[in-house]
Design a protein around this motif. Structure first.
Motif, PDB file in Angstrom:
ATOM      1  N   SER A 173       5.009 -16.990 -15.571  1.00  0.00           N
ATOM      2  CA  SER A 173       4.220 -17.803 -14.628  1.00  0.00           C
ATOM      3  C   SER A 173       3.536 -16.947 -13.584  1.00  0.00           C
ATOM      4  O   SER A 173       4.008 -15.859 -13.277  1.00  0.00           O
ATOM      5  CB  SER A 173       5.128 -18.753 -13.854  1.00  0.00           C
ATOM      6  N   PRO A 174       2.462 -17.488 -12.982  1.00  0.00           N
ATOM      7  CA  PRO A 174       1.934 -16.816 -11.795  1.00  0.00           C
ATOM      8  C   PRO A 174       3.041 -16.740 -10.735  1.00  0.00           C
ATOM      9  O   PRO A 174       3.944 -17.590 -10.713  1.00  0.00           O
ATOM     10  CB  PRO A 174       0.802 -17.732 -11.338  1.00  0.00           C
ATOM     11  N   LEU A 175       2.938 -15.723  -9.903  1.00  0.00           N
ATOM     12  CA  LEU A 175       3.988 -15.427  -8.921  1.00  0.00           C
ATOM     13  C   LEU A 175       4.521 -16.653  -8.170  1.00  0.00           C
ATOM     14  O   LEU A 175       5.729 -16.844  -8.038  1.00  0.00           O
ATOM     15  CB  LEU A 175       3.425 -14.423  -7.917  1.00  0.00           C
ATOM     16  N   LYS A 176       3.612 -17.481  -7.693  1.00  0.00           N
ATOM     17  CA  LYS A 176       4.043 -18.596  -6.840  1.00  0.00           C
ATOM     18  C   LYS A 176       4.796 -19.666  -7.617  1.00  0.00           C
ATOM     19  O   LYS A 176       5.410 -20.544  -7.029  1.00  0.00           O
ATOM     20  CB  LYS A 176       2.838 -19.213  -6.132  1.00  0.00           C
ATOM     21  N   SER A 229       2.169  -2.732 -10.714  1.00  0.00           N
ATOM     22  CA  SER A 229       2.455  -4.118 -11.054  1.00  0.00           C
ATOM     23  C   SER A 229       1.242  -4.983 -10.764  1.00  0.00           C
ATOM     24  O   SER A 229       0.483  -4.719  -9.843  1.00  0.00           O
ATOM     25  CB  SER A 229       3.656  -4.594 -10.235  1.00  0.00           C
ATOM     26  N   ARG A 230       1.081  -6.040 -11.568  1.00  0.00           N
ATOM     27  CA  ARG A 230      -0.056  -6.938 -11.323  1.00  0.00           C
ATOM     28  C   ARG A 230       0.203  -7.813 -10.105  1.00  0.00           C
ATOM     29  O   ARG A 230      -0.693  -8.451  -9.569  1.00  0.00           O
ATOM     30  CB  ARG A 230      -0.347  -7.783 -12.562  1.00  0.00           C
ATOM     31  N   ASP A 231       1.478  -7.917  -9.695  1.00  0.00           N
ATOM     32  CA  ASP A 231       1.842  -8.789  -8.581  1.00  0.00           C
ATOM     33  C   ASP A 231       1.991  -8.005  -7.281  1.00  0.00           C
ATOM     34  O   ASP A 231       2.372  -6.849  -7.290  1.00  0.00           O
ATOM     35  CB  ASP A 231       3.193  -9.459  -8.851  1.00  0.00           C
ATOM     36  N   SER A 232       1.718  -8.702  -6.179  1.00  0.00           N
ATOM     37  CA  SER A 232       1.983  -8.110  -4.870  1.00  0.00           C
ATOM     38  C   SER A 232       3.480  -8.190  -4.604  1.00  0.00           C
ATOM     39  O   SER A 232       4.076  -9.261  -4.635  1.00  0.00           O
ATOM     40  CB  SER A 232       1.215  -8.883  -3.792  1.00  0.00           C
ATOM     41  N   LEU A 233       4.083  -7.036  -4.338  1.00  0.00           N
ATOM     42  CA  LEU A 233       5.517  -6.998  -4.078  1.00  0.00           C
ATOM     43  C   LEU A 233       5.852  -7.712  -2.767  1.00  0.00           C
ATOM     44  O   LEU A 233       6.871  -8.402  -2.659  1.00  0.00           O
ATOM     45  CB  LEU A 233       5.981  -5.532  -4.033  1.00  0.00           C
ATOM     46  N   VAL A 234       4.962  -7.571  -1.791  1.00  0.00           N
ATOM     47  CA  VAL A 234       5.183  -8.225  -0.492  1.00  0.00           C
ATOM     48  C   VAL A 234       5.158  -9.749  -0.662  1.00  0.00           C
ATOM     49  O   VAL A 234       6.029 -10.466  -0.162  1.00  0.00           O
ATOM     50  CB  VAL A 234       4.131  -7.769   0.542  1.00  0.00           C
ATOM     51  N   LEU A 235       4.189 -10.225  -1.435  1.00  0.00           N
ATOM     52  CA  LEU A 235       4.106 -11.667  -1.669  1.00  0.00           C
ATOM     53  C   LEU A 235       5.334 -12.152  -2.439  1.00  0.00           C
ATOM     54  O   LEU A 235       5.920 -13.192  -2.124  1.00  0.00           O
ATOM     55  CB  LEU A 235       2.820 -12.005  -2.438  1.00  0.00           C
ATOM     56  N   PHE A 236       5.733 -11.388  -3.438  1.00  0.00           N
ATOM     57  CA  PHE A 236       6.921 -11.756  -4.220  1.00  0.00           C
ATOM     58  C   PHE A 236       8.154 -11.842  -3.318  1.00  0.00           C
ATOM     59  O   PHE A 236       8.940 -12.786  -3.403  1.00  0.00           O
ATOM     60  CB  PHE A 236       7.163 -10.730  -5.332  1.00  0.00           C
ATOM     61  N   PHE A 237       8.300 -10.866  -2.441  1.00  0.00           N
ATOM     62  CA  PHE A 237       9.467 -10.866  -1.553  1.00  0.00           C
ATOM     63  C   PHE A 237       9.398 -12.047  -0.579  1.00  0.00           C
ATOM     64  O   PHE A 237      10.406 -12.699  -0.300  1.00  0.00           O
ATOM     65  CB  PHE A 237       9.574  -9.523  -0.814  1.00  0.00           C
ATOM     66  N   ALA A 238       8.198 -12.331  -0.101  1.00  0.00           N
ATOM     67  CA  ALA A 238       8.027 -13.469   0.811  1.00  0.00           C
ATOM     68  C   ALA A 238       8.387 -14.778   0.107  1.00  0.00           C
ATOM     69  O   ALA A 238       9.084 -15.632   0.669  1.00  0.00           O
ATOM     70  CB  ALA A 238       6.589 -13.517   1.336  1.00  0.00           C
ATOM     71  N   VAL A 239       7.926 -14.933  -1.139  1.00  0.00           N
ATOM     72  CA  VAL A 239       8.236 -16.155  -1.890  1.00  0.00           C
ATOM     73  C   VAL A 239       9.755 -16.237  -2.141  1.00  0.00           C
ATOM     74  O   VAL A 239      10.360 -17.305  -2.013  1.00  0.00           O
ATOM     75  CB  VAL A 239       7.453 -16.201  -3.226  1.00  0.00           C
ATOM     76  N   SER A 240      10.370 -15.102  -2.450  1.00  0.00           N
ATOM     77  CA  SER A 240      11.828 -15.074  -2.679  1.00  0.00           C
ATOM     78  C   SER A 240      12.580 -15.526  -1.429  1.00  0.00           C
ATOM     79  O   SER A 240      13.539 -16.300  -1.514  1.00  0.00           O
ATOM     80  CB  SER A 240      12.300 -13.668  -3.053  1.00  0.00           C
ATOM     81  N   LEU A 241      12.141 -15.048  -0.268  1.00  0.00           N
ATOM     82  CA  LEU A 241      12.793 -15.449   0.991  1.00  0.00           C
ATOM     83  C   LEU A 241      12.559 -16.930   1.277  1.00  0.00           C
ATOM     84  O   LEU A 241      13.456 -17.644   1.722  1.00  0.00           O
ATOM     85  CB  LEU A 241      12.280 -14.601   2.164  1.00  0.00           C
ATOM     86  N   TYR A 242      11.335 -17.379   0.988  1.00  0.00           N
ATOM     87  CA  TYR A 242      11.000 -18.780   1.220  1.00  0.00           C
ATOM     88  C   TYR A 242      11.888 -19.687   0.362  1.00  0.00           C
ATOM     89  O   TYR A 242      12.456 -20.675   0.844  1.00  0.00           O
ATOM     90  CB  TYR A 242       9.517 -19.021   0.900  1.00  0.00           C
ATOM     91  N   GLU A 243      12.036 -19.314  -0.902  1.00  0.00           N
ATOM     92  CA  GLU A 243      12.858 -20.123  -1.815  1.00  0.00           C
ATOM     93  C   GLU A 243      14.335 -20.069  -1.412  1.00  0.00           C
ATOM     94  O   GLU A 243      15.053 -21.048  -1.558  1.00  0.00           O
ATOM     95  CB  GLU A 243      12.681 -19.644  -3.265  1.00  0.00           C
ATOM     96  N   GLU A 249       0.812  -1.226   0.000  1.00  0.00           N
ATOM     97  CA  GLU A 249       0.000   0.000   0.000  1.00  0.00           C
ATOM     98  C   GLU A 249       0.839   1.266   0.000  1.00  0.00           C
ATOM     99  O   GLU A 249       0.453   2.275  -0.582  1.00  0.00           O
ATOM    100  CB  GLU A 249      -0.932   0.026   1.216  1.00  0.00           C
ATOM    101  N   GLN A 250       1.983   1.233   0.700  1.00  0.00           N
ATOM    102  CA  GLN A 250       2.759   2.463   0.894  1.00  0.00           C
ATOM    103  C   GLN A 250       4.233   2.313   0.528  1.00  0.00           C
ATOM    104  O   GLN A 250       5.048   3.143   0.936  1.00  0.00           O
ATOM    105  CB  GLN A 250       2.669   2.892   2.367  1.00  0.00           C
TER     106      GLN A 250
END
Ligand code: ZN
Length: 261
Positions: free
Chosen positions: A218-221, A112-126, A28-29
């Motif tokens: 691909s979709p973000l996930k 962006s069509r993607d959530s940046l927070v979700l993308f960053f979370a997935v990056s950390l998870y991977e 959001e911010q």
């Protein structure tokens, strides 16, 4: 005024003995800097939420242009990344990149069509799970995670390369191979490549092109879910890093450090 955001801590600076400033990545911010009073006290309820790479729902008190953390509810902690120096260095590079490229106080979902927070979370998870076997016989390496981050994030920043087909003839593949022109951000098949073309070009291994398409489309996930052999991984790594640094027009100290390890 109280505001609530889901976000990930991408930076932290200590203030005095007990408190700290944290940089929270939000959709959001953008990046929000907030003071976490008493977060370093052992009995503080902010102890885990204010730590680096914590993914939490933050309730913030906004007063004029300053934020303070009122309360926080952890969603996921990536602090185990800190147990592995190489993973920590890579995650720090991702955090530095995101901090540099994300403006403060600006909605990120509009661009962006993607959530940046979700993308960053997935990056950390991977990153956290790199090196573990994902399918029989295949292990996703840190190098593959890094390449996927660089290429997908470039796309999210508006620099998506055109990987659909040859820019000239529209063919999806070519027997003699496909070239990637990194400065032009497009593909040209071997039949169409002008022999006089002197710009940068890479003759892609089929596996590399498959992985690049997966990362970008691909979709973000699923953008991290691909497997490449050693040679293609090396090619992909070089292309992705060069592409990201060229588009963002800078180098990152955390990247230099990661590469020295
Ligand atoms: Zn062509």
């Amino acid at each position: 005024m109280l505001v609530t955001y889901d976000g990930i801590v991408v930076g932290r600076r200590e203030i005095g003995e007990n408190s700290c400033f944290i940089d929270i990545l939000t959709d959001e911010q953008g990046i929000v800097e907030a003071t976490a009073h008493g977060a370093k006290k052992i009995n503080s309820n902010l102890l885990s939420s204010a730590s680096l790479f914590s993914y939490s729902t933050f309730c913030l008190n906004k007063n004029k242009m300053r934020y303070t953390v009122n309360s926080a509810k952890p969603k996921f902690g990536f602090h185990e990344i800190g147990a592995d120096i190489e993973k920590l260095a890579l995650a720090s590079y991702f955090a530095q990149a995101v901090k540099f490229c994300t403006p403060s106080e600006q909605n990120q979902l509009e661009s962006s069509r993607d959530s940046l927070v979700l993308f960053f979370a997935v990056s950390l998870y991977e990153t956290l799970h790199a090196g573990e076997q994902v399918t029989s016989g295949h292990t996703r390496t840190l190098a593959a995670v890094k390449a996927a981050f660089e290429l997908r994030y470039s796309s999210m920043l508006g620099f998506a390369p055109d990987l659909v087909a040859c820019h000239n003839c529209g063919h999806y593949e070519c027997e003699r191979g496909m070239y990637f022109l990194p400065r032009k951000a497009k593909l040209v098949c071997a039949d169409c490549l002008n022999p006089d073309f002197e710009g940068d070009r890479v003759l892609l291994l089929p596996e590399t092109l498959f992985a690049m398409r997966n990362i970008v489309f691909s979709p973000l996930k699923k953008c991290f879910k691909f497997s490449v052999g050693e040679q293609a991984e090396e090619q992909l790594s070089e292309i992705a890093e060069d592409y990201f640094l060229y588009r963002t027009e800078r180098t990152f100290t955390a990247l230099e450090y990661y590469k020295k390890l």
